[in-house]
Write a protein that holds these residues in place. Structure first.
Motif, PDB file in Angstrom:
ATOM      1  N   LEU A 316       0.822  -1.208   0.000  1.00  0.00           N
ATOM      2  CA  LEU A 316       0.000   0.000   0.000  1.00  0.00           C
ATOM      3  C   LEU A 316       0.857   1.260   0.000  1.00  0.00           C
ATOM      4  CD1 LEU A 316      -2.754  -1.315   2.358  1.00  0.00           C
ATOM      5  CD2 LEU A 316      -3.032  -0.674  -0.039  1.00  0.00           C
ATOM      6  N   THR A 319       2.277   1.323  -3.694  1.00  0.00           N
ATOM      7  CA  THR A 319       1.329   1.766  -4.717  1.00  0.00           C
ATOM      8  C   THR A 319       1.013   3.247  -4.539  1.00  0.00           C
ATOM      9  OG1 THR A 319      -0.452   0.869  -3.317  1.00  0.00           O
ATOM     10  CG2 THR A 319       0.221  -0.455  -5.194  1.00  0.00           C
ATOM     11  N   ALA A 320       1.005   3.726  -3.309  1.00  0.00           N
ATOM     12  CA  ALA A 320       0.767   5.160  -3.088  1.00  0.00           C
ATOM     13  C   ALA A 320       1.888   5.977  -3.727  1.00  0.00           C
ATOM     14  CB  ALA A 320       0.660   5.467  -1.594  1.00  0.00           C
ATOM     15  N   GLY A 323       1.451   6.173  -7.309  1.00  0.00           N
ATOM     16  CA  GLY A 323       0.384   7.101  -7.650  1.00  0.00           C
ATOM     17  C   GLY A 323       0.667   8.536  -7.237  1.00  0.00           C
ATOM     18  N   ASP A 325       0.976   9.825  -4.392  1.00  0.00           N
ATOM     19  CA  ASP A 325       0.004  10.183  -3.358  1.00  0.00           C
ATOM     20  C   ASP A 325       0.739  10.244  -2.013  1.00  0.00           C
ATOM     21  OD1 ASP A 325      -2.101  10.362  -1.602  1.00  0.00           O
ATOM     22  OD2 ASP A 325      -2.924   8.369  -2.043  1.00  0.00           O
ATOM     23  N   ARG A 330      -0.782   5.343   5.334  1.00  0.00           N
ATOM     24  CA  ARG A 330      -0.270   4.002   5.071  1.00  0.00           C
ATOM     25  C   ARG A 330       1.089   3.804   5.736  1.00  0.00           C
ATOM     26  NH1 ARG A 330      -2.156   3.280  -1.288  1.00  0.00           N
ATOM     27  NH2 ARG A 330      -4.373   3.530  -0.855  1.00  0.00           N
ATOM     28  N   LYS A 402       1.833  -0.957 -12.161  1.00  0.00           N
ATOM     29  CA  LYS A 402       1.158  -1.942 -13.001  1.00  0.00           C
ATOM     30  C   LYS A 402       2.162  -2.716 -13.845  1.00  0.00           C
ATOM     31  CE  LYS A 402      -2.819   1.061 -13.269  1.00  0.00           C
ATOM     32  NZ  LYS A 402      -3.536   2.046 -14.095  1.00  0.00           N
TER      33      LYS A 402
ATOM     34  N   ASP B 192      -6.683   3.447   4.231  1.00  0.00           N
ATOM     35  CA  ASP B 192      -7.628   4.260   3.485  1.00  0.00           C
ATOM     36  C   ASP B 192      -8.699   3.353   2.983  1.00  0.00           C
ATOM     37  OD1 ASP B 192      -6.992   7.084   2.695  1.00  0.00           O
ATOM     38  OD2 ASP B 192      -5.080   6.050   2.608  1.00  0.00           O
ATOM     39  N   ALA B 406      -3.963  -0.083  -9.496  1.00  0.00           N
ATOM     40  CA  ALA B 406      -4.754   1.076  -9.909  1.00  0.00           C
ATOM     41  C   ALA B 406      -5.612   1.588  -8.751  1.00  0.00           C
ATOM     42  CB  ALA B 406      -5.640   0.707 -11.101  1.00  0.00           C
ATOM     43  N   ASN B 408      -5.205   1.233  -5.535  1.00  0.00           N
ATOM     44  CA  ASN B 408      -4.444   1.773  -4.418  1.00  0.00           C
ATOM     45  C   ASN B 408      -3.475   2.873  -4.817  1.00  0.00           C
ATOM     46  OD1 ASN B 408      -5.263   0.300  -1.974  1.00  0.00           O
ATOM     47  ND2 ASN B 408      -4.842  -1.447  -3.301  1.00  0.00           N
ATOM     48  N   GLY B 409      -3.151   2.936  -6.097  1.00  0.00           N
ATOM     49  CA  GLY B 409      -2.226   3.973  -6.553  1.00  0.00           C
ATOM     50  C   GLY B 409      -2.969   5.204  -7.040  1.00  0.00           C
ATOM     51  N   ASP B 410      -4.181   5.011  -7.496  1.00  0.00           N
ATOM     52  CA  ASP B 410      -4.898   6.141  -8.086  1.00  0.00           C
ATOM     53  C   ASP B 410      -5.870   6.761  -7.107  1.00  0.00           C
ATOM     54  OD1 ASP B 410      -3.546   5.230 -10.250  1.00  0.00           O
ATOM     55  OD2 ASP B 410      -5.293   4.402 -11.279  1.00  0.00           O
ATOM     56  N   TYR B 411      -6.014   6.150  -5.919  1.00  0.00           N
ATOM     57  CA  TYR B 411      -7.151   6.484  -5.097  1.00  0.00           C
ATOM     58  C   TYR B 411      -7.238   7.938  -4.651  1.00  0.00           C
ATOM     59  CZ  TYR B 411      -9.761   7.235  -0.933  1.00  0.00           C
ATOM     60  OH  TYR B 411     -10.573   7.780  -0.013  1.00  0.00           O
ATOM     61  N   ARG B 412      -6.235   8.405  -3.898  1.00  0.00           N
ATOM     62  CA  ARG B 412      -6.414   9.724  -3.299  1.00  0.00           C
ATOM     63  C   ARG B 412      -6.062  10.856  -4.238  1.00  0.00           C
ATOM     64  NH1 ARG B 412      -4.075  11.376   2.434  1.00  0.00           N
ATOM     65  NH2 ARG B 412      -2.891  12.495   0.864  1.00  0.00           N
ATOM     66  N   SER B 413      -5.193  10.521  -5.209  1.00  0.00           N
ATOM     67  CA  SER B 413      -4.624  11.613  -6.013  1.00  0.00           C
ATOM     68  C   SER B 413      -5.580  12.090  -7.092  1.00  0.00           C
ATOM     69  CB  SER B 413      -3.303  11.167  -6.616  1.00  0.00           C
ATOM     70  OG  SER B 413      -3.386   9.839  -7.089  1.00  0.00           O
TER      71      SER B 413
END
Lengths: 413, 413
Positions: A316, A319-320, A323, A325, A330, A402, B192, B406, B408-413
């Motif tokens: 987590l 992956t953040a 992204g 983020d 986390r 990914k 999250d 996707a 977990n990487g795209d969630y908050r941003s």
């Protein structure tokens, strides 16, 4: 095998000078790959001190078992490494393959098989037919040259997108010695098509037990502090050879690990290993960002290391970062799950130079914009202060993208 | 929040009967989500025995601290759960929020705050403004009904793609008792928008210490054997309430955990928890396949469990399953890295009913086609026989897909 080069690859590769007493040759043996080298031989014309750190896996490969036995002797005359097949989980045939390779190498350089060291990387569980390349070893031993370190690094690559090389020099007594090193990743470490291998050589005159002590200490903050995906290979192998050729130039022979003259060499070795280890992290499968996690204020260095690994290995957190983020929640989770001493209400967390949490709460001055700007960088520094003691450690990792899933999910099928 | 429903969702949801002594109400408090319920209250009109298992995180949420303190009393009159905000890493304000919620709930049902239990799930690090929903609790307490278990399961969802419900009945003395349970996932567990919460209730008359012993034993092979991504939440909460209403129908009151009349109830509880736990795994973020890992022949059950978790948590095993790749070499790697006793040359590995490796080598009769056919199923069974002893354990997990990255990487941003 045709993945694009990591965006974190070095702008230029280091030029590695010759190490006196080391000759290198490579060949295309066609073990699995076509149109590339997959066999590397390093020859030490005089008996050379050797030290090693091997995987802690309970299911080690045949070459790991072979090296573990020979390291007791402390003396090396040849190293043979192949890529394309890991010779792991190959049972009796795996042992036959290492024996056959060692005998051929010993004959080629004129030594005992107990002075030969081996490593294999690539697919697991497929028998390795040593007959594919043992006939090449005499020619490699005869034609090896001192200036082929980059070729050596290329021959041992699997899913690596760039060869990993590093060099340092250090004062030793009144002279100067050199250490060269090469490594390969690229998962940390997939048993298919990846395994952490690294080979170092120096011309310093250092006895094998001293070399082992130096290597063991230097590996903790470097290779043992790197993680790509928390998976430990059956084949991880780090070998360090010391030819002693610098003795002829007046460098003192070192036989005591506490010798104060080792200071500069110890520093240079630490730097070189960290350089190589970070190159491995920066070429992790599918990587886009390097993550450096520093935990401080822990009750001990070991506790700090465990918490830092918990953060750097968390899917987590990874992956953040992928992204972009600034998801410090986390990080709190990963601190909490590490099982190490921590006090939620004393925690402070920084992303880069932005403090996002303090005293167990979001920083009152928290700025999403400032944190997000930090997350767009290629190198993400996460710093956690536990506020408990003086324990401190830094771990090096990478994001989870990914592409990692694609590389590892689509590979064999 | 609008992810497609997991392909592993149950074809039909179980119908949960009322549990005498339990009333349920839900509301749209607008804590974070719009146009859905996000607040659930369970009222026990008579004092009810309660047991619980809470996260081992060293950074637990405020409601976890609150429940831990109240579990010592063993008696419950109300449960209040919100989704949308985890009230975790919220410092002093987090404690104020739990106190304020507990006081409002206690006033609504006419009990002490020490008989109130709380859970929160959702974003971490954001202060939870209890004022958003405390004014609703009186109405929920007044209007709760016995037949709202499914609504309860829906109100506590975050990234879950389906509500998780289960029910079992069991003989107790000359009568029959019922156990209902609900749960939510959906990562294991992202702080999250995810956290493992589960709430069970029964009408069986069981003293709190006995209830605690039953729950603790039943959680090991169920919720403590499920993993989605190896990340442990700050908020994991499992509570079990026993109203005792079945005593009026002649069921015996149980005050001793060794009472032989508990046999059927113990079995039913184990089944129900495993049912819910597997529903959580089968709704893991981005999931396409459930993975069941059974390790047998280990030196102990605990050793088997650790090795099974090492396999089920390995990113390389999980991506291989996602890619429908019978990559048993990665299973060998994960056995080796677990640090538990293992003998490479005695290992046997099965995918489904296909033996792929035996005696430390690829099975001589290995068929890629047969193994690949197994990998195309929705439930992937991996069985490892260590050949050392009688230790055995099964762990439930899921694959690692690009969708997980996707989500977990795209969630908050």
């Amino acid at each position: 095998m045709s993945h694009p080069v990591s965006p974190l690859a070095p702008a230029t590769l280091a030029e590695l000078p010759p190490i006196e007493g080391v000759r290198i040759a490579t060949a295309e043996a066609g073990i699995k790959y076509k149109n590339r080298t997959d066999l590397m031989m390093m020859v030490f014309d005089a008996p050379t001190a050797v030290a090693g750190v091997l995987t802690r896996s309970r299911c080690p490969s045949a070459p790991v078992d072979f090296c573990r036995a020979n390291l007791a002797g402390g003396s090396a005359r040849a190293l043979v490494v192949n890529s394309g097949n890991a010779n792991a989980f190959t049972g009796r045939r795996g042992r036959e393959s290492t024996a056959m390779t060692a005998e051929a190498a010993a004959k080629a350089v004129g030594c005992s098989p107990s002075e030969v060291f081996l490593a294999s990387t690539g697919v697991i569980g497929e028998p390795l037919d040593a007959g594919r390349f043992t006939h090449l070893l005499q020619s490699l031993a005869d034609t090896g040259e001192a200036d082929r370190w980059r070729e050596a690094a290329q021959a041992i690559m699997t899913t690596d997108t760039y060869p990993k090389v590093a060099t340092r020099s250090a004062a030793l007594g009144d002279g100067t010695v050199t250490i060269n090193g090469i490594a390969k990743g690229a998962g940390m470490i997939a048993p298919d098509m990846a395994t952490m291998l690294s080979f170092l050589a120096t011309d310093a005159p250092i006895a094998a037990p001293v070399l082992q002590a130096l290597l063991k200490a230097a590996v903790e903050p470097s290779f043992n502090s790197v993680t790509v995906d928390s998976d430990t290979s059956t084949s991880d192998t780090l070998l360090f050879f010391a030819t002693g050729a610098a003795a002829a130039r007046g460098c003192p022979e070192i036989t005591d690990a506490a010798d104060p003259r080792l200071g500069a060499l110890r520093s240079a070795l630490g730097e070189l290993l960290l350089d190589l280890a970070r190159q491995v992290a920066r070429d992790g499968e599918g990587v886009r960002k390097e993550i450096q996690v520093t935990v401080e204020g822990a009750v001990s260095d070991l506790s700090a290391k465990r918490i830092a690994l918990s953060i750097a290995n968390s899917p987590l957190v990874k992956t953040a970062v992928a992204g972009e983020d600034a998801n410090w929640g986390r990080v709190v989770m990963a601190v909490g799950k590490a099982g190490e001493e921590a006090d939620r209400d004393r925690l402070a967390i920084h992303f880069g130079d932005v403090r996002v949490a303090v005293d167990g709460e979001r920083d009152p001055a928290y700025s999403e914009a400032a944190a997000s700007a930090v997350m767009r960088r290629a190198e993400i520094l996460i710093r956690v202060d536990l506020g408990l003691g003086t324990g401190r450690w830094t771990v090096y990792g990478c994001d989870l993208t990914k592409d990692y899933v694609a590389i590892n999910g689509d590979y064999r099928s």
